[in-house]
Design a protein around this motif. Structure first.
Motif, PDB file in Angstrom:
ATOM      1  N   CYS A 243     123.294  90.643  17.282  1.00 33.01           N
ATOM      2  CA  CYS A 243     123.183  92.094  17.208  1.00 33.01           C
ATOM      3  C   CYS A 243     121.926  92.573  17.935  1.00 33.01           C
ATOM      4  O   CYS A 243     121.965  93.561  18.685  1.00 33.01           O
ATOM      5  N   CYS A 244     120.806  91.883  17.753  1.00 31.86           N
ATOM      6  CA  CYS A 244     119.555  92.247  18.444  1.00 31.86           C
ATOM      7  C   CYS A 244     119.707  92.115  19.955  1.00 31.86           C
ATOM      8  O   CYS A 244     119.257  92.982  20.714  1.00 31.86           O
ATOM      9  N   ILE A 245     120.340  91.032  20.393  1.00 26.91           N
ATOM     10  CA  ILE A 245     120.556  90.826  21.827  1.00 26.91           C
ATOM     11  C   ILE A 245     121.412  91.950  22.398  1.00 26.91           C
ATOM     12  O   ILE A 245     121.106  92.514  23.462  1.00 26.91           O
TER      13      ILE A 245
ATOM     14  N   GLU B 297     122.880  88.435  13.162  1.00 29.09           N
ATOM     15  CA  GLU B 297     121.750  89.349  13.347  1.00 29.09           C
ATOM     16  C   GLU B 297     121.087  89.144  14.710  1.00 29.09           C
ATOM     17  O   GLU B 297     120.729  90.112  15.377  1.00 29.09           O
ATOM     18  N   ARG B 298     120.940  87.890  15.133  1.00 31.17           N
ATOM     19  CA  ARG B 298     120.359  87.613  16.459  1.00 31.17           C
ATOM     20  C   ARG B 298     121.252  88.187  17.552  1.00 31.17           C
ATOM     21  O   ARG B 298     120.768  88.802  18.500  1.00 31.17           O
TER      22      ARG B 298
ATOM     23  N   ARG C 113     121.837  94.966  21.209  1.00 32.21           N
ATOM     24  CA  ARG C 113     121.108  96.241  21.194  1.00 32.21           C
ATOM     25  C   ARG C 113     120.124  96.328  22.351  1.00 32.21           C
ATOM     26  O   ARG C 113     119.987  97.376  22.983  1.00 32.21           O
ATOM     27  N   SER C 114     119.411  95.237  22.640  1.00 31.24           N
ATOM     28  CA  SER C 114     118.462  95.262  23.759  1.00 31.24           C
ATOM     29  C   SER C 114     119.207  95.422  25.083  1.00 31.24           C
ATOM     30  O   SER C 114     118.773  96.161  25.966  1.00 31.24           O
TER      31      SER C 114
END
Length: 143
Positions: free
Chosen positions: A85-87, A82-83, A89-90
């Motif tokens: 994935c967030c990285i 999940e982390r 996406r940003s």
């Protein structure tokens, strides 16, 4: 090692399920061949039995698959994913903004049309002349 044994157990259940399905198909074929034969009742009973066996094996296979997924994807792995994935996406959003800015600049250059082409040609000629002058200066200084 536990994952390997879990995987092997899953394959055994899968093979047992395939075998039971084959036996049910065989009994169904025998039942349709001799519809008036007394063994038909036995075949129907066996078909129900193996149908239930297939259902239970299918459920067991789903349980094994769920346990395997639970074992393979621990909470730490899920959090890390999940982390990540967030990285990503940003970073994707940053790159989209950068591309948008570059597209705007490109549109400005395209709108300039032939004027921009003339400037680019003149700049290229200046770079060529500058390079030639530097070579001449180097040659003269070596004399």
């Amino acid at each position: 090692m536990q994952q390997l044994s879990s995987c092997l157990g899953w394959h055994r259940w899968r093979l047992a399920l395939k075998r039971a399905m084959f036996e049910v198909e065989l009994l169904a074929a025998l039942g349709s061949y001799a519809a008036d034969h007394p063994i038909l009742e036995v075949a129907r009973g066996l078909e129900r039995y193996f149908g239930g066996l297939i259902d239970s094996l299918s459920l067991k296979l789903q349980i094994v698959a769920t346990e395997m997924h639970h074992t393979l994807y621990s909470s730490e792995v899920l959090q890390a994913t999940e982390r990540l994935c967030c990285i990503l996406r940003s970073r994707e959003a940053e790159l989209a903004k950068e591309q948008s800015a570059l597209d705007e600049r490109l549109a400005i250059y395209r709108d300039a049309g032939s004027e921009f082409q003339d400037i680019a040609t003149a700049y290229s000629a200046v770079l060529r002349d500058t390079s030639q002058i530097r070579r001449d200066i180097t040659r003269v200084s070596q004399l």
